[in-house]
Scaffold this active site. Structure first.
Site, short mmCIF file in Angstrom:
data_model
loop_
_atom_site.label_atom_id
_atom_site.label_comp_id
_atom_site.label_asym_id
_atom_site.label_seq_id
_atom_site.Cartn_x
_atom_site.Cartn_y
_atom_site.Cartn_z
N ARG A 7 -10.32 -11.48 2.53
CA ARG A 7 -11.26 -12.51 2.06
C ARG A 7 -10.60 -13.89 2.06
O ARG A 7 -11.29 -14.90 2.15
CB ARG A 7 -11.79 -12.13 0.69
CG ARG A 7 -10.78 -12.13 -0.43
CD ARG A 7 -11.23 -11.30 -1.62
NE ARG A 7 -11.24 -9.88 -1.29
CZ ARG A 7 -11.64 -8.92 -2.13
NH1 ARG A 7 -12.09 -9.24 -3.34
NH2 ARG A 7 -11.61 -7.66 -1.78
N LYS A 11 0.83 -1.19 0.00
CA LYS A 11 0.00 0.00 0.00
C LYS A 11 0.87 1.25 0.00
O LYS A 11 1.97 1.26 0.57
CB LYS A 11 -0.87 0.04 1.26
CG LYS A 11 -1.95 -1.02 1.38
CD LYS A 11 -2.67 -0.87 2.71
CE LYS A 11 -3.73 -1.92 2.91
NZ LYS A 11 -4.92 -1.66 2.07
#
Length: 458
Positions: free
Chosen positions: A312, A236
């Protein structure tokens, strides 16, 4: 931090709550003092009423215009930081205003995160209004405070090991059992996705498994516990990494909800299970890579097209394990996608549910509890977006569209077997201070589910 109501006492001071431009109750007039102070009852406006000796004998508090009442939740929390440190009681309340919502707002307004900055100053206390269940509100506030404390604690003090310790303490406090599978044992226990995401971190990945109750319908709660998310090898930028201590907000929320369920007695009628995959998504030579194809507990293969879509993955194994027991209802909480925030902003988490009756109960409870949620669709035509050429599933479909929906569809593949499945894509963070919600970590969707449980599982 402790949370409490004031005891009933003759020493408590009255607060008269009034709507904007309404007539002030006769026993609160104090001569022309309110008018001289310019008090009109605007939202959050406060007027302290003097006694003849100069001391405070009460207060007027403005609720604003009735037509705009829906603009602000927990309005009475504004008074907590403005009133003197005394015990107070509600002396009047206009028709249509809920004393329970006001009292909960007062409790939530007492929260301060003090771990690194010393004790917060003592706050004024409220006598619980007549007809309001004080024990229930205290349990709700205590669960919310736990969630906030966990999210606000930085990853240096809230890694997978410390999250486990917090879960163990809660389990011990409420009489629940807890088992934790850690490190290489995850592979032996067929939890490969949790292991893959967390193996590069200094603290080993783990699955936390809490159980409470042995009779009644079964409710399984699954919370994403990514204690810090660098994005992995798809790292990120700094602007996106700054808040990633909150990426375990799903885990913090299910622990807070568990505390609420136990504290309100709702857990006595259920079989509760809480599953938390606790990891840190770090960068090292053994980190999982873009392009890797990973196996899962369910047997489905997953192509990794972005290591920053790791939540996820860890949830997939936990959901599979939860579904194997065929619970009546399984609910996952996760700070999963920025797409949800783009669609609905920070205050309103979307939730996904195939069962219309279940969804309606949750939507109604969300409104009643002042804990807003908005239903989004498991849109079947988008299933092809999560089906790549070389594996069963894609963890990060290209294109950038419908990101929250495709993430929910991905998770649903692993929840098969549960009687009903609900997924909440929460933010877990209050970007600017609001009444009862200071800037920082915040629970979302826990009070809504707490309110819904008696109707969802009967």
């Amino acid at each position: 931090m402790p949370v409490e109501f004031a005891p009933i006492s003759d020493q408590s001071l009255p607060i008269w709550c009034v709507t904007q431009d309404a007539e002030i109750p006769e026993d609160a007039m104090a001569g022309n003092w309110p008018a001289a102070c310019g008090f009109t009852g605007k939202t959050g406006e406060l007027c302290l009423l003097p006694a003849p000796d100069g001391s405070v004998q009460g207060a007027l508090f403005g609720l604003g215009q009735p037509a705009r009442a829906g603009r602000e939740r927990f309005i009475l929390a504004r008074a907590v930081s403005a009133l003197p440190q005394r015990d107070w009681r509600l002396a009047s309340l206009p028709e249509g205003h809920d004393p329970e919502e006001l009292a909960l707002g007062w409790l939530l307004g007492q929260y301060r995160f003090t771990r690194y900055k010393g004790d917060a100053p003592a706050r004024p206390r409220l006598v619980c209004p007549d007809g309001v269940d004080a024990d229930r509100l205290l349990a709700i506030a205590a669960g919310e405070f736990l969630t906030r404390d966990l999210i606000n604690t930085p990853a240096s003090d809230m890694g997978p090991k410390q999250l486990e310790a917090s879960a163990r303490k809660l389990a011990n406090d409420i009489g629940a059992s807890i088992e934790v599978t850690t490190g290489e044992a995850l592979l032996k226990s067929n939890l490969p996705l949790i292991h893959a995401v967390g193996r590069a971190a200094e603290q080993a990945p783990r699955l936390i498994d809490i159980r409470l109750g042995d009779s009644g319908p079964m409710l399984t709660l699954v919370g994403k516990g990514v204690c810090f998310d660098t994005g992995g090898l798809d790292i990120k930028p700094p602007s996106s990494m700054g808040l990633m201590k909150k990426d375990m907000g799903g885990a913090a929320t299910v622990l807070g909800l568990l505390k609420m369920l136990a504290g309100t007695g709702a857990a006595q009628r259920l079989r509760l299970r809480v599953l938390i995959p606790a990891v840190e998504n770090s960068i090292a030579g053994n980190a999982f890579r873009p392009g890797d194809v990973l196996g899962s507990r369910k047997g489905l293969t997953v192509e990794v097209n972005n290591t920053d879509a790791e939540g996820r993955l860890v949830l997939a194994d936990a959901l599979t394990m939860g579904a194997e027991e065929n619970p009546d209802l399984m609910i996952s909480y996760a700070t999963l996608t920025g797409a949800a925030r783009v669609a609905l902003g920070p205050d309103i988490p979307p939730f996904y549910c195939d069962d219309d009756a279940t969804a309606q109960i949750i939507q109604t409870s969300a409104m009643q509890a002042g804990d807003p949620l908005w239903r989004m669709p498991f849109w079947e035509p988008y299933e092809t977006m999560i089906e790549p050429d070389i594996a069963d599933l894609d963890n990060a479909p290209s294109g950038g569209m419908a990101g929250s929906i495709t993430a929910a569809l991905f998770l649903r593949r692993f929840a098969e077997g549960a009687g009903r499945y609900v997924h909440l894509d929460i933010y877990g963070w209050q970007p600017a201070a609001k009444p009862g919600r200071p800037k920082g970590g915040v629970g979302q969707g826990a009070r809504a589910i707490l309110d819904a449980v008696p109707r969802l599982l009967t």
